[in-house]
Design a protein around this motif. Structure first.
Motif, PDB file in Angstrom:
ATOM      1  N   TYR A 116      16.712  -5.646 -16.465  1.00 12.28           N
ATOM      2  CA  TYR A 116      16.440  -4.567 -15.196  1.00 12.28           C
ATOM      3  C   TYR A 116      14.837  -4.185 -15.107  1.00 12.28           C
ATOM      4  N   ILE A 117      14.362  -4.372 -13.924  1.00 15.02           N
ATOM      5  CA  ILE A 117      12.837  -4.253 -13.861  1.00 15.02           C
ATOM      6  C   ILE A 117      12.435  -3.039 -12.906  1.00 15.02           C
ATOM      7  N   GLY A 118      11.486  -2.197 -13.217  1.00 14.33           N
ATOM      8  CA  GLY A 118      11.079  -1.173 -12.274  1.00 14.33           C
ATOM      9  C   GLY A 118       9.511  -1.027 -12.548  1.00 14.33           C
ATOM     10  N   THR A 119       8.977  -0.363 -11.831  1.00 13.94           N
ATOM     11  CA  THR A 119       7.524  -0.066 -11.981  1.00 13.94           C
ATOM     12  C   THR A 119       7.044   1.368 -11.184  1.00 13.94           C
ATOM     13  N   PHE A 120       6.009   1.616 -11.614  1.00 11.34           N
ATOM     14  CA  PHE A 120       5.451   2.914 -10.940  1.00 11.34           C
ATOM     15  C   PHE A 120       4.405   2.518  -9.783  1.00 11.34           C
ATOM     16  N   SER A 121       4.242   1.120  -9.404  1.00  9.53           N
ATOM     17  CA  SER A 121       3.215   1.026  -8.623  1.00  9.53           C
ATOM     18  C   SER A 121       3.395   1.421  -7.372  1.00  9.53           C
ATOM     19  N   LYS A 122       4.607   1.471  -6.922  1.00  9.61           N
ATOM     20  CA  LYS A 122       5.089   1.841  -5.421  1.00  9.61           C
ATOM     21  C   LYS A 122       5.238   3.472  -5.432  1.00  9.61           C
TER      22      LYS A 122
ATOM     23  N   LEU B  47       4.037   5.968  -7.742  1.00  9.70           N
ATOM     24  CA  LEU B  47       2.858   6.531  -8.000  1.00  9.70           C
ATOM     25  C   LEU B  47       1.595   5.955  -7.454  1.00  9.70           C
ATOM     26  N   PHE B  48       0.953   4.767  -8.067  1.00  9.30           N
ATOM     27  CA  PHE B  48      -0.078   3.987  -7.622  1.00  9.30           C
ATOM     28  C   PHE B  48      -0.210   2.741  -8.527  1.00  9.30           C
ATOM     29  N   PRO B  49      -0.636   1.728  -7.693  1.00  7.59           N
ATOM     30  CA  PRO B  49      -0.619   0.375  -8.306  1.00  7.59           C
ATOM     31  C   PRO B  49      -1.733   0.115  -9.769  1.00  7.59           C
ATOM     32  N   ALA B  50      -2.820   0.952  -9.461  1.00 10.81           N
ATOM     33  CA  ALA B  50      -3.765   0.803 -10.505  1.00 10.81           C
ATOM     34  C   ALA B  50      -3.421   1.409 -11.923  1.00 10.81           C
ATOM     35  N   LEU B  51      -2.355   1.981 -11.989  1.00 10.67           N
ATOM     36  CA  LEU B  51      -1.833   2.856 -12.850  1.00 10.67           C
ATOM     37  C   LEU B  51      -1.467   1.749 -14.014  1.00 10.67           C
ATOM     38  N   ARG B  52      -0.715   0.677 -13.403  1.00 10.84           N
ATOM     39  CA  ARG B  52      -0.357  -0.433 -14.268  1.00 10.84           C
ATOM     40  C   ARG B  52       0.890   0.047 -15.448  1.00 10.84           C
ATOM     41  N   VAL B  53       1.833   0.574 -14.746  1.00  8.10           N
ATOM     42  CA  VAL B  53       2.894   1.013 -15.622  1.00  8.10           C
ATOM     43  C   VAL B  53       4.110   0.699 -14.976  1.00  8.10           C
ATOM     44  N   GLY B  54       5.147  -0.014 -15.675  1.00  9.04           N
ATOM     45  CA  GLY B  54       6.288  -0.404 -15.276  1.00  9.04           C
ATOM     46  C   GLY B  54       7.268  -0.176 -16.536  1.00  9.04           C
ATOM     47  N   TYR B  55       8.442  -0.975 -16.273  1.00  8.13           N
ATOM     48  CA  TYR B  55       9.389  -0.778 -17.373  1.00  8.13           C
ATOM     49  C   TYR B  55      10.419  -1.665 -17.359  1.00  8.13           C
TER      50      TYR B  55
ATOM     51  N   GLU C 243       0.987  -1.185  -0.068  1.00  7.70           N
ATOM     52  CA  GLU C 243       0.010   0.152  -0.149  1.00  7.70           C
ATOM     53  C   GLU C 243       0.817   1.357  -0.067  1.00  7.70           C
ATOM     54  N   THR C 244       0.458   2.463  -0.624  1.00  6.54           N
ATOM     55  CA  THR C 244       1.036   3.670  -0.639  1.00  6.54           C
ATOM     56  C   THR C 244       0.176   4.543  -0.078  1.00  6.54           C
ATOM     57  N   ALA C 245       0.759   5.776   0.117  1.00  2.80           N
ATOM     58  CA  ALA C 245      -0.109   7.022   0.915  1.00  2.80           C
ATOM     59  C   ALA C 245      -0.919   7.832  -0.409  1.00  2.80           C
ATOM     60  N   LEU C 246      -1.689   6.832  -1.017  1.00  6.22           N
ATOM     61  CA  LEU C 246      -2.701   7.384  -2.014  1.00  6.22           C
ATOM     62  C   LEU C 246      -3.096   8.930  -1.712  1.00  6.22           C
ATOM     63  N   GLU C 247      -3.357   9.137  -0.651  1.00  2.00           N
ATOM     64  CA  GLU C 247      -3.931  10.499  -0.286  1.00  2.00           C
ATOM     65  C   GLU C 247      -3.006  11.671  -0.346  1.00  2.00           C
ATOM     66  N   HIS C 248      -1.697  11.349  -0.537  1.00  2.00           N
ATOM     67  CA  HIS C 248      -0.642  12.359  -0.960  1.00  2.00           C
ATOM     68  C   HIS C 248      -0.278  12.513  -2.361  1.00  2.00           C
ATOM     69  N   PHE C 249      -0.995  11.580  -3.297  1.00  2.00           N
ATOM     70  CA  PHE C 249      -0.596  11.903  -4.666  1.00  2.00           C
ATOM     71  C   PHE C 249      -1.123  13.127  -5.081  1.00  2.00           C
ATOM     72  N   PRO C 250      -0.332  13.847  -5.870  1.00  2.00           N
ATOM     73  CA  PRO C 250      -1.020  14.913  -6.593  1.00  2.00           C
ATOM     74  C   PRO C 250      -1.991  14.841  -7.953  1.00  2.00           C
ATOM     75  N   PHE C 251      -3.229  14.360  -7.392  1.00  2.00           N
ATOM     76  CA  PHE C 251      -4.342  14.117  -8.294  1.00  2.00           C
ATOM     77  C   PHE C 251      -4.622  15.169  -9.123  1.00  2.00           C
ATOM     78  N   ALA C 252      -4.632  16.814  -8.815  1.00  2.00           N
ATOM     79  CA  ALA C 252      -4.917  17.650  -9.289  1.00  2.00           C
ATOM     80  C   ALA C 252      -3.990  17.828 -10.511  1.00  2.00           C
ATOM     81  N   THR C 253      -2.681  17.742 -10.390  1.00  2.00           N
ATOM     82  CA  THR C 253      -1.744  17.858 -11.269  1.00  2.00           C
ATOM     83  C   THR C 253      -1.927  16.510 -12.339  1.00  2.00           C
ATOM     84  N   TRP C 254      -1.966  15.379 -11.628  1.00  2.00           N
ATOM     85  CA  TRP C 254      -1.911  14.269 -12.500  1.00  2.00           C
ATOM     86  C   TRP C 254      -3.201  14.493 -13.463  1.00  2.00           C
ATOM     87  N   GLY C 255      -4.574  14.820 -12.866  1.00  2.00           N
ATOM     88  CA  GLY C 255      -5.668  14.878 -13.664  1.00  2.00           C
ATOM     89  C   GLY C 255      -5.588  15.897 -14.482  1.00  2.00           C
TER      90      GLY C 255
END
Lengths: 491, 491
Positions: free
Chosen positions: B331-337, B339-347, B139-151
């Motif tokens: 080399y594997i990385g992810t944005f799940s941690k 940013l947020f998991p439901a994004l489903r983006v990694g590399y 789990e991550t601190a979802l409430e601190h994600f900048p949703f206004a900017t992201w949105g």
């Protein structure tokens, strides 16, 4: 056991104060490079942070930061009362380095890869698929998509997501979206399903991939339509399946011909609503015959319903799945054609007993689908935007198809043989004299991306023609494009 | 050959004018049901549309529509000058039906599924993972994600997409996004890469799936860390790999122990930046030893760098990939941690020679990643929002970790043994007396989702403890949660 070496008087690393790279990082990189390149040796003593800072003429803070990190990474080790040293346990023959740039193998060595990853050639683009041009397959009228409405729905969910839309989700997909899908599929496609059977995937390709993983062993035989869809053949090939090409006649897949060719198959892949690429609808009797054969044979039926929203002569044809009394049909659909491909959203309707296996495999493969599009699409379906869009596009594409058929009739003289129902986003112009690849190559040179029908055959092509996509070709481009195409056909 | 049967005088189908279902559809459904249920037989003559419309007391238009469609679907056939008939070629023993609802197999028959799809149990939720609660992992601190900017970024691209963001894309991902990723990975993670080597995936799970498909044969042996990450073991298991659990000591994966156990492996899976679950950083000497072994062995190194953005005692540790001179590290990385998991983006950063195979396999698996998030993330990285967010979250999570460590020290009395560096989103409390599953079960009953360390072992657990996630546990919940946990540990 390590030899004590004196700390170098001059620092082995230098820093540039004017650089954009922070000092601590310059130091860290410098020490890492020195160690990996053997300019500093294991067990070698390092200067004190105070001395190093003085030597470099910088504050002690970045030096402490760099040392702290090099200690954390194990490049340095600290001995109580004795100071800081290069870690003693670095292997003698380490060949590693640092810095940036693409690493080149120093010598090839063994680089084993899987056999299955070589079953497909690297992605290559046939001349008739390269670039943009009239008649390109798999294109849609993107300019008519209601981006204002769509953007509004996406924005709403991106700015104000529900908390459960941010965490890892159900491997089957979000339940509200699956309910909306089930309702749509029941009413519009005659699919017999509940939301529990519906899995959200990234498109028909992932649906096929999952289906192959769950249903097929390496070596399982699968009937595919001949001619048929290359994308499906690719995924089946990579799953290690043996493809049995079964001819398609005017009624769709020829079940009797398949049974005569090779009967012991695990599954059959079909496009009954709009055969790819020939475009006919599988007749009711063939549908019943196929389902009956599948039940007796114990085979699965994979129904790919990729563009059946678009029929211009009649209402959409009901799905094969809706006729299935034995829960043998895996029904696959996608939003790539009705909305746009880059959305990467599709769905698969599963026989109820397969749901747990599909869920387990999907979870191991990629956990769950992304949330945002599912939320926005739930609204898009529920608020009626989807139905409106399909109606509008049906009219638009119907017009394009009619214009293309007319232009071909006029441009080619006589009555060209057009294969396929009035449906979907492509039609096939039969070329009785053959040579479709040559024609397609020459057409590509003129900016016309006509797919040769013969390229859709796994075995020798029994028919030749040009598969012409009209989904992405605007109405006013159709006549000029046919005018450019006609001379090539006259030869 | 078909027997001519007279048209029934009374229509076999009825319609309800008050129904919400359009008349033509009622007719179509009625005829389909009558044919499939054998109330109408092959070759049977149908009434004329005019007669039927009169009989039913409705306009002729819906009757024509229904007949047109039933003809298109092959249920009806038209004989010139003779009228319309039920298609003659329906098989005698068809058991199919129509209508809605979940189909039940009429008799089970053969329902063969693949062996590999049964290698994993159906998704099940351990008690310590069920529901919401303090200390839940991933789990991550979802409430601190900048949703206004992201949105704002998402909205911009959703409303005004570039045309090339709507069609099928490159199986490697969008080039601008891969360039932004390569730049980030070079500077922040010490990864040696160019955009051409970077593939966009839906997260580390899909990266592992692809890697398994390209590198492993069924039966290939792979080193995995013991204890280690279950998600990676699942995907390797499903690929048919034989897992060789290699113990992890204070320096990370014990290369010598692995070589002594079983040396002939195709690949090794490691989490060198922040071992999952124990939390230590692999030391430099071990890194060099591992790369050296891999080169000599001809083995691949799969580096999973899942949460290395978060280190609180020092700057992020550079990647193992950056030390690799032999292009052996995937080399594997992810944005799940971050940013947020439901994004489903990694590399995944690939050795250059593997790029064509990965691209071919990815294209057959799911064609390409979705476009919108890639476009929005390119801006999010390029405009500095990402770096700002990571800095902010590093401070926030660092505070949570410190508070948790403090609360455990106070709450448990004495000095509890906390495993792992000051990094990531979890720490492990060692339980020298064992019984971690029992403690976790009792904790789950109190709304505390502590993962037992022993559940991370493939073989017998040599250590026991509680893996406590603090990413999704707010600061003010930490002390009360530890107060609820403490009595369970005192027993």
């Amino acid at each position: 056991l390590s030899v004590k070496r004196p700390a170098p008087v001059l620092p082995l690393v230098t820093v540039q104060r004017a650089s954009a790279t922070p000092l601590y990082r310059q130091l860290r990189e410098g020490y890492r490079a020195a160690i990996v390149e053997r300019r500093l040796r294991p067990g070698q003593r390092l200067p004190s942070t105070r001395a190093l800072a003085a030597e470099l003429g910088i504050s002690r803070i970045p030096v402490l930061q760099a040392f702290q990190q090099l200690l954390a990474e194990g490049y340095f080790e600290s001995r109580v009362g004795a100071g800081t040293f290069v870690a003693s346990a670095l292997p003698q023959d380490a060949r590693a380095g640092s810095g940036t740039g693409t690493p080149e193998p120093t010598r090839p060595g063994r680089r084993p890869v899987s056999r299955r990853s070589g079953l497909l050639p690297p992605p290559r683009v046939a001349p008739w698929l390269a670039g943009a041009g009239a008649f390109r397959m798999n294109e849609t009228a993107l300019e008519h998509f209601p981006f204002a409405t769509w953007g509004r729905l996406v924005s709403r969910h991106a700015r104000h997501p529900r908390r459960d839309q941010l965490a890892y989700g159900d491997p089957m997909g979000s339940l509200p979206f699956r309910e909306a899908l089930a309702s749509y599929l029941r009413s519009a496609r005659g699919v017999r399903c509940e939301a529990e059977q519906v899995m959200v995937v990234s498109g028909s390709q992932q649906a096929l991939e999952l289906t192959s993983r769950v249903l097929l062993e390496p070596g399982s035989a699968v009937w595919v339509e001949e001619p048929g869809y290359g994308g499906a053949r690719d995924v089946l090939t990579m799953a290690g399946a043996r493809l049995v090409p079964v001819p398609v006649d005017g009624e769709g897949l020829d079940v009797q011909a398949g049974a005569a060719l090779f009967d012991r198959v695990r599954a059959v892949y079909v496009t009954p609503s709009h055969q790819y690429p020939l475009g006919m609808t599988m007749t009711a009797s063939r549908r019943l015959q196929l389902l009956d054969w599948a039940r007796r044979r114990g085979a699965w039926v994979i129904e790919d319903d990729y563009d059946s929203e678009y029929r211009y002569g009649s209402q959409p044809v009901a799905s094969l799945q809706g006729l299935d009394r034995d829960a043998r049909v895996v029904y696959i659909g996608t939003f790539s054609k009705v909305l746009f491909p880059a959305l990467r959203v599709g769905y698969v309707v599963l026989p109820p007993d397969l749901v747990p296996r599909f869920a387990a495999v999907r979870e191991a493969m990629d956990i769950c689908p992304p949330a945002l599009y599912q939320a926005a699409l739930t609204d898009f379906l529920g608020d009626g935007h989807f139905a409106r869009h399909v109606r509008k596009m049906r009219e638009l594409y119907g017009g394009r198809r009619a214009a293309l058929a007319d232009a071909l009739a006029h441009g080619l003289g006589g009555a060209p043989e057009l294969l396929g129902d009035e449906a979907g986003l492509h039609l096939t112009l039969a070329l009785p004299r053959g040579g479709d690849r040559q024609v397609a190559m020459r057409a590509a040179a003129r900016g016309l991306l006509a797919m040769p029908l013969s390229s859709c055959y796994l075995g020798p092509a029994t028919r030749q023609g040009l598969v012409l996509g009209f989904g992405g070709t605007p109405l006013d481009s159709i006549v000029p494009a046919v005018q450019r195409l006609s001379p090539l056909l006259a030869r």
